[in-house]
Design a protein around this motif. Structure first.
Motif, PDB file in Angstrom:
ATOM      1  N   LEU A   1      20.473  20.221  84.611  1.00  0.00           N
ATOM      2  CA  LEU A   1      19.316  20.541  83.782  1.00  0.00           C
ATOM      3  C   LEU A   1      19.223  19.587  82.601  1.00  0.00           C
ATOM      4  O   LEU A   1      18.127  19.151  82.225  1.00  0.00           O
ATOM      5  CB  LEU A   1      19.412  21.981  83.285  1.00  0.00           C
ATOM      6  CG  LEU A   1      18.295  22.436  82.331  1.00  0.00           C
ATOM      7  CD1 LEU A   1      16.939  22.362  83.024  1.00  0.00           C
ATOM      8  CD2 LEU A   1      18.569  23.854  81.831  1.00  0.00           C
ATOM      9  N   VAL A   2      20.376  19.233  82.002  1.00  0.00           N
ATOM     10  CA  VAL A   2      20.383  18.300  80.872  1.00  0.00           C
ATOM     11  C   VAL A   2      19.873  16.929  81.310  1.00  0.00           C
ATOM     12  O   VAL A   2      19.050  16.309  80.632  1.00  0.00           O
ATOM     13  CB  VAL A   2      21.802  18.190  80.280  1.00  0.00           C
ATOM     14  CG1 VAL A   2      21.860  17.055  79.256  1.00  0.00           C
ATOM     15  CG2 VAL A   2      22.217  19.495  79.633  1.00  0.00           C
ATOM     16  N   VAL A   3      20.364  16.438  82.457  1.00  0.00           N
ATOM     17  CA  VAL A   3      19.915  15.140  82.961  1.00  0.00           C
ATOM     18  C   VAL A   3      18.420  15.185  83.251  1.00  0.00           C
ATOM     19  O   VAL A   3      17.672  14.251  82.939  1.00  0.00           O
ATOM     20  CB  VAL A   3      20.699  14.730  84.216  1.00  0.00           C
ATOM     21  CG1 VAL A   3      20.114  13.462  84.836  1.00  0.00           C
ATOM     22  CG2 VAL A   3      22.173  14.517  83.874  1.00  0.00           C
ATOM     23  N   ALA A   4      17.970  16.290  83.859  1.00  0.00           N
ATOM     24  CA  ALA A   4      16.535  16.438  84.139  1.00  0.00           C
ATOM     25  C   ALA A   4      15.725  16.442  82.850  1.00  0.00           C
ATOM     26  O   ALA A   4      14.621  15.885  82.784  1.00  0.00           O
ATOM     27  CB  ALA A   4      16.287  17.727  84.926  1.00  0.00           C
ATOM     28  N   ALA A   5      16.269  17.068  81.790  1.00  0.00           N
ATOM     29  CA  ALA A   5      15.575  17.092  80.501  1.00  0.00           C
ATOM     30  C   ALA A   5      15.447  15.685  79.928  1.00  0.00           C
ATOM     31  O   ALA A   5      14.399  15.313  79.386  1.00  0.00           O
ATOM     32  CB  ALA A   5      16.318  18.001  79.526  1.00  0.00           C
ATOM     33  N   ILE A   6      16.511  14.891  80.032  1.00  0.00           N
ATOM     34  CA  ILE A   6      16.466  13.512  79.526  1.00  0.00           C
ATOM     35  C   ILE A   6      15.482  12.679  80.339  1.00  0.00           C
ATOM     36  O   ILE A   6      14.700  11.892  79.792  1.00  0.00           O
ATOM     37  CB  ILE A   6      17.872  12.891  79.560  1.00  0.00           C
ATOM     38  CG1 ILE A   6      18.789  13.635  78.590  1.00  0.00           C
ATOM     39  CG2 ILE A   6      17.822  11.407  79.202  1.00  0.00           C
ATOM     40  CD1 ILE A   6      20.237  13.250  78.706  1.00  0.00           C
ATOM     41  N   LEU A   7      15.514  12.852  81.651  1.00  0.00           N
ATOM     42  CA  LEU A   7      14.553  12.146  82.503  1.00  0.00           C
ATOM     43  C   LEU A   7      13.126  12.567  82.158  1.00  0.00           C
ATOM     44  O   LEU A   7      12.210  11.737  82.118  1.00  0.00           O
ATOM     45  CB  LEU A   7      14.850  12.437  83.973  1.00  0.00           C
ATOM     46  CG  LEU A   7      16.099  11.773  84.561  1.00  0.00           C
ATOM     47  CD1 LEU A   7      16.372  12.326  85.957  1.00  0.00           C
ATOM     48  CD2 LEU A   7      15.941  10.260  84.610  1.00  0.00           C
ATOM     49  N   SER A   8      12.939  13.857  81.900  1.00  0.00           N
ATOM     50  CA  SER A   8      11.608  14.356  81.520  1.00  0.00           C
ATOM     51  C   SER A   8      11.127  13.700  80.239  1.00  0.00           C
ATOM     52  O   SER A   8       9.959  13.326  80.100  1.00  0.00           O
ATOM     53  CB  SER A   8      11.636  15.873  81.328  1.00  0.00           C
ATOM     54  OG  SER A   8      11.928  16.539  82.528  1.00  0.00           O
ATOM     55  N   ALA A   9      12.052  13.574  79.269  1.00  0.00           N
ATOM     56  CA  ALA A   9      11.696  12.984  77.985  1.00  0.00           C
ATOM     57  C   ALA A   9      11.214  11.551  78.150  1.00  0.00           C
ATOM     58  O   ALA A   9      10.313  11.097  77.439  1.00  0.00           O
ATOM     59  CB  ALA A   9      12.892  13.034  77.036  1.00  0.00           C
ATOM     60  N   ALA A  10      11.816  10.836  79.091  1.00  0.00           N
ATOM     61  CA  ALA A  10      11.397   9.451  79.336  1.00  0.00           C
ATOM     62  C   ALA A  10      10.134   9.392  80.180  1.00  0.00           C
ATOM     63  O   ALA A  10       9.176   8.679  79.864  1.00  0.00           O
ATOM     64  CB  ALA A  10      12.525   8.685  80.036  1.00  0.00           C
TER      65      ALA A  10
END
Length: 509
Positions: A347-356
């Motif tokens: 979920l954290v990685v997905a959140a970072i990808l979402s931010a980009a």
């Protein structure tokens, strides 16, 4: 290399696949340039507001803001406090202006007021600004994902970039907006989860965070001095934030283009306020994450040692030469790698990808739109057919993504993500906003507008580059803070133009 558990890999894979499927879903509707660029005006206001919020909340916020709060204080939060006034002006004046003009490009009006040079100047500034923004976002995401996965930063930037290119080119603006709605929710959830984990790692929870933060001045909004504009004071950041947000809401094609996607003028105006209502409190969460990490590091000295060793190795300098601002951006990735439990890392990685992804996808679409309307149709092929319009949009979107990937790779090794982006945005935005405001409120001839713009550009160049002058030319350097570039540049163009307009009236009367 960091080996992510299978469940985390599955979450990441589902997220990436979902983004691509959304692009494929909306690709069936992309039969015209109007659909690709404005979703044919079918987007509800609430979705548009979340889309604008997601664009604001990029990886520069997700990683740069906690790093900034860790390395200094809450001075940069003043940027968020400037948003409501800019939003009020945009909702009351800019949205009605653009909706009634009917032009999808934010820069068509400049040609009508001052001629082709003004439109071309703003177009070039916008494209350069977008490439700088998207590059910094790619870099910020790669910085965190390298720590989480062990993959080389260039590889991360290329893989992320290709995924964004695929769904943006396939689905157009409608895919951009609906993916951003999802991305906004994902990255907000990720931020709250990280904050809860940091608080749980403190000896006495939130109480320790406030005790340590207050003792070390971490909640300070900066100096309130009204005479110091050479440092990042409260007023310097407030002025910078107001002018850059006024530029975002009033001149940035990313936002202006989306005003045309709303079902009505009223919904477009409401979307701006929804963006503000989300962004201001969520940005506060990110600042609190940075302060919490600072307090956490005081209770866990191994954190400071680890991130300082990493920063020293990358910069090739001794540990003693580093200041907290030099390694602030690395603390959050360290915490995520070492303290986020299996099952939540995905979920954290997905959140970072979402931010980009949210910001880069909208930047790609808007840059392609500007290229089609302000360059291709204006100078290359005015009578372009609908089929050729779509091909130009596809190619321009793809090339924009590739160029942004290259800019992101070139930024590897810089210091603060937030600092580099704020400086670049101030340089490119100052001239655009000043010229736009001049065109809206002043009765001015073309020659006076050219003179005012050239004067402003020279001031911006001087303020941006004079710091590189040799020591013997110290008296020629600008002693204003870098965030003042957009403030001084905008006011120079606007005030010089107003003065010249008045002079023209006096000489002709």
């Amino acid at each position: 290399m960091q080996q992510l558990p299978l469940i985390d890999l599955a979450v990441i894979a589902i997220y990436l696949l979902g983004m691509i499927l959304i692009g494929i879903r909306f690709s069936r509707k992309n039969k015209s340039a109007a659909q690709f660029t404005t979703a044919s005006g079918t987007i509800p206001g609430w979705a548009l507001g979340l889309s604008l919020y997601a664009t604001f909340l990029s990886s520069n916020t997700f990683l740069g803001v906690p790093g900034k709060a860790f390395g200094s204080n809450w001075n940069a939060f003043v940027f968020s406090l400037s948003m409501p006034l800019a939003a009020f002006i945009a909702a009351k004046y800019f949205v009605p202006f653009y909706r009634r003009s009917g032009a999808v490009s934010a820069y068509t009006h400049l040609e009508q007021r001052f001629g082709p040079w003004a439109r071309t100047y703003a177009t070039v500034c916008f494209i350069l600004m977008q490439l700088a923004r998207m590059g910094s976002i790619f870099f910020g995401a790669a910085l965190a994902l390298q720590a989480l996965t062990g993959l080389e930063m260039r590889t991360i930037i290329w893989v992320t970039g290709i995924c964004i290119i695929v769904y943006t080119v396939l689905g157009g603006m409608e895919a951009v907006i609906w993916t951003e709605v999802l991305q906004g929710i994902v990255k907000t959830t990720g931020a709250v989860m990280i904050l809860c984990l940091v608080i749980a790692g403190m000896h006495n929870g939130v109480g320790d965070i406030f005790r340590i933060g207050i003792a070390d001045g971490k909640f300070s909004p900066g100096s309130f001095s009204l005479s110091d504009f050479s440092h990042s004071t409260f007023w310097v950041v407030l002025l910078y934030g107001f002018f850059i947000n006024l530029n975002n809401f009033g001149m940035d094609q990313n936002y202006v283009q989306r005003y045309h996607t709303a079902r009505s003028e009223k919904e477009a105006s409401r979307s701006i306020w929804l963006c503000v209502y989300w962004y201001v409190p969520v940005s506060l969460v990110f600042f609190f994450i940075g302060t919490s990490l600072y307090a956490y590091a005081q209770q866990h000295p191994e954190v400071l040692l680890a991130v300082k060793q990493q920063a020293a190795a990358e910069r090739q300098v001794p540990l003693s030469a580093l200041q907290p601002a030099d390694y602030g951006d690395k603390v959050l990735p360290w915490f995520m790698v070492n303290k986020v439990p299996s099952g939540l890392m995905g979920l954290v990685v997905a959140a970072i990808l979402s931010a980009a992804m949210s910001t880069v996808s909208s930047g790609m679409n808007s840059t392609a739109t500007v290229f089609l309307k302000d360059i291709y149709q204006r100078y290359i092929n005015p009578g372009v057919t609908p089929g050729r319009e779509m091909r130009v949009l596809y190619v321009a979107s793809t090339l924009t993504g590739i160029l942004a990937i290259g800019v992101g790779i070139s930024m590897i090794g810089v210091g603060s993500i937030l600092d580099i982006w704020w400086e670049l945005s101030g340089i490119f935005a100052g001239g655009m906003l000043g010229l736009f405001l001049l065109g809206m409120v002043a009765e001015i001839r073309n020659t006076a507008a050219v003179t005012a713009t050239i004067t402003g550009i020279l001031i911006i160049i001087w303020m941006s580059l004079s710091k590189y002058l040799p020591p013997e030319w110290e008296h020629l350097r600008s002693h204003l803070h870098a965030n003042m570039v957009i403030v001084v540049g905008t006011l120079t163009i606007f005030l010089a133009g107003m003065a010249l307009a008045r002079l023209q009236r006096l000489t002709t009367s």
